[in-house]
Design an enzyme around this catalytic site. Structure first.
Site, PDB file in Angstrom:
ATOM      1  N   ASP A 145       0.824  -1.208   0.000  1.00  0.00           N
ATOM      2  CA  ASP A 145       0.000   0.000   0.000  1.00  0.00           C
ATOM      3  C   ASP A 145       0.861   1.262   0.000  1.00  0.00           C
ATOM      4  O   ASP A 145       0.674   2.153  -0.832  1.00  0.00           O
ATOM      5  CB  ASP A 145      -0.932   0.011   1.230  1.00  0.00           C
ATOM      6  CG  ASP A 145      -1.940  -1.125   1.203  1.00  0.00           C
ATOM      7  OD1 ASP A 145      -2.174  -1.667   0.110  1.00  0.00           O
ATOM      8  OD2 ASP A 145      -2.489  -1.458   2.262  1.00  0.00           O
ATOM      9  N   GLU A 155       1.405  -6.155  -5.230  1.00  0.00           N
ATOM     10  CA  GLU A 155       1.057  -5.326  -6.382  1.00  0.00           C
ATOM     11  C   GLU A 155       2.230  -4.508  -6.905  1.00  0.00           C
ATOM     12  O   GLU A 155       2.549  -4.556  -8.098  1.00  0.00           O
ATOM     13  CB  GLU A 155      -0.092  -4.386  -5.992  1.00  0.00           C
ATOM     14  CG  GLU A 155      -0.529  -3.443  -7.099  1.00  0.00           C
ATOM     15  CD  GLU A 155      -1.780  -2.647  -6.749  1.00  0.00           C
ATOM     16  OE1 GLU A 155      -1.887  -1.495  -7.193  1.00  0.00           O
ATOM     17  OE2 GLU A 155      -2.656  -3.176  -6.037  1.00  0.00           O
TER      18      GLU A 155
END
Length: 381
Positions: A24, A284
């Site tokens: 994040d 990610e």
């Protein structure tokens, strides 16, 4: 490429809550740093900025860190032109009320964007850029917009700095490898030596990987934290984990050399991906950076309790046009099945590399995420 009228320098407020690991904050930092490099002002509101001490120790001109829960900006500070709510983190009600008050005074509402997680699944194209009207609270009547990163032209694209490919092309892989070998006291002259980076969680197939990679000259670069702990546990030497991780002491098993790396900046992480023949990545941010590296990659997707990540992984492999060998390796690496791990030979690794290079070529025809965000904001203001 879509052309939009140029935007003046805007005030962006980006909100990030660190759930776990570094994905994040890693994504959000790359986002705000790129916005600032284009002349925008950014306040990054984050509940745990500790990873930035090694990820971006120098900070970034134009980016100001604010602790989550801090009071809204004062009367002499600029009000937000754009609010980015990363990964459904839910902006504090106090900031929303402040933004509404400022918009009444200024006569201009900020563009409110809900930046979602990355996926190759079909729903991304269907829901990208859709409005989400607010029906209650101080911002009732406002609209929050869904913005989905993605791999196709019908999505918001991927983070990519404007000079990234030029830096990639100018990178000296031979010099990087030699510098690493010198620092760790390794032999960098073995014939057919394979360089592999490892950024993972705790894959059940890790012992198999370590066993297979002993059969040929291999430099395994193990990133700190969970990957280092997982390798040490797989080797049955967890008691030495703290000492090895601290000292960066290399280990040798057969023809496998293991280097336990210190924490590194995002730029240095990119360099490592560029230097390796095969990159094991997770989450990610590192997946996207491995795609830009253009080298063979294996992705460990973040596991979900209901196994929803299985569909997400298959969708990515479908988009990637992954050959059967790469799909099977992913299935074993992600614990979807218990088939033996088939360590790639030279021809198979070359096929994987060609697959990633072709995918990168497709991605480079699309606008990057920041360019698309700027175009979207220009549309909505």
């Amino acid at each position: 490429m879509t052309l939009h009228r140029p935007l003046p320098a805007l005030q962006w407020d980006v909100f990030c809550r660190v759930i776990d690991n570094f994905g994040d904050i890693g994504v959000c930092w790359r986002l705000v740093a790129q916005l600032a490099s284009l002349g925008h002002r950014v306040r990054l509101w984050v509940d745990d900025a500790s990873a930035l001490a090694w990820m971006a120790p120098a900070g970034c001109p134009g980016v100001e860190l604010r602790a989550w829960g801090s009071p809204p900006p004062g009367p002499t500070e600029p009000a937000p032109d754009v609010m980015v709510e990363a990964f459904g983190c839910e902006i504090a009600p106090e900031f929303i009320a402040y933004s509404v008050y400022q918009s009444i005074a200024d006569g201009q509402k900020p563009v409110w964007i809900n930046l979602e997680y990355l996926s190759a699944e079909g729903y991304v194209e269907r829901t990208h850029r859709l409005p989400s009207p607010l029906l209650s609270g101080p911002a009732a009547g406002w609209t929050r917009w869904f913005f989905y990163p993605g791999f196709t032209p019908a999505t918001g694209g991927l983070l990519r700095e404007d000079d990234l490919m030029a830096r990639r092309q100018a990178f000296d892989r031979t010099a990087w490898r030699q510098a690493h070998a010198d620092a760790f006291g390794l032999d960098n002259d073995g014939p057919g030596q394979r360089w592999v980076s490892l950024f993972c969680y705790e894959p059940a197939a890790l012992p198999e990987l370590l066993q297979h990679s002993q059969a040929r000259p291999t430099q395994l670069l193990v990133t700190p934290g969970r990957p280092t702990a997982a390798v040490q546990a797989a080797l049955g030497a967890a008691q030495n984990h703290a000492q090895n991780a601290c000292l960066g002491a290399p280990g040798k098993l057969g023809q496998l050399y293991i280097s336990y790396l210190p924490a590194r900046t995002q730029t240095a992480f990119d360099d490592m991906l560029w230097a390796c023949d095969l990159n094991f990545v997770r989450g990610e941010d590192s997946l996207v950076r491995a795609l830009w590296a253009g080298q063979a990659l294996v992705w460990q997707i973040y596991p979900q309790h209901d196994n929803a990540h299985h569909d997400k992984l298959w969708a990515f492999l479908d988009w990637l046009q992954a050959p059967a060998s790469l799909r099977q390796f992913h299935a074993t690496w992600n614990g979807i099945n218990t088939e033996p791990l088939q360590w790639p030979g030279d021809d198979t690794l070359a096929e994987w590399t060609a697959c990633i290079a072709a995918a990168r070529t497709r991605l480079l025809t699309q606008d990057n995420l920041v360019a698309q965000l700027l175009g979207f904001v220009a549309e909505k203001r």
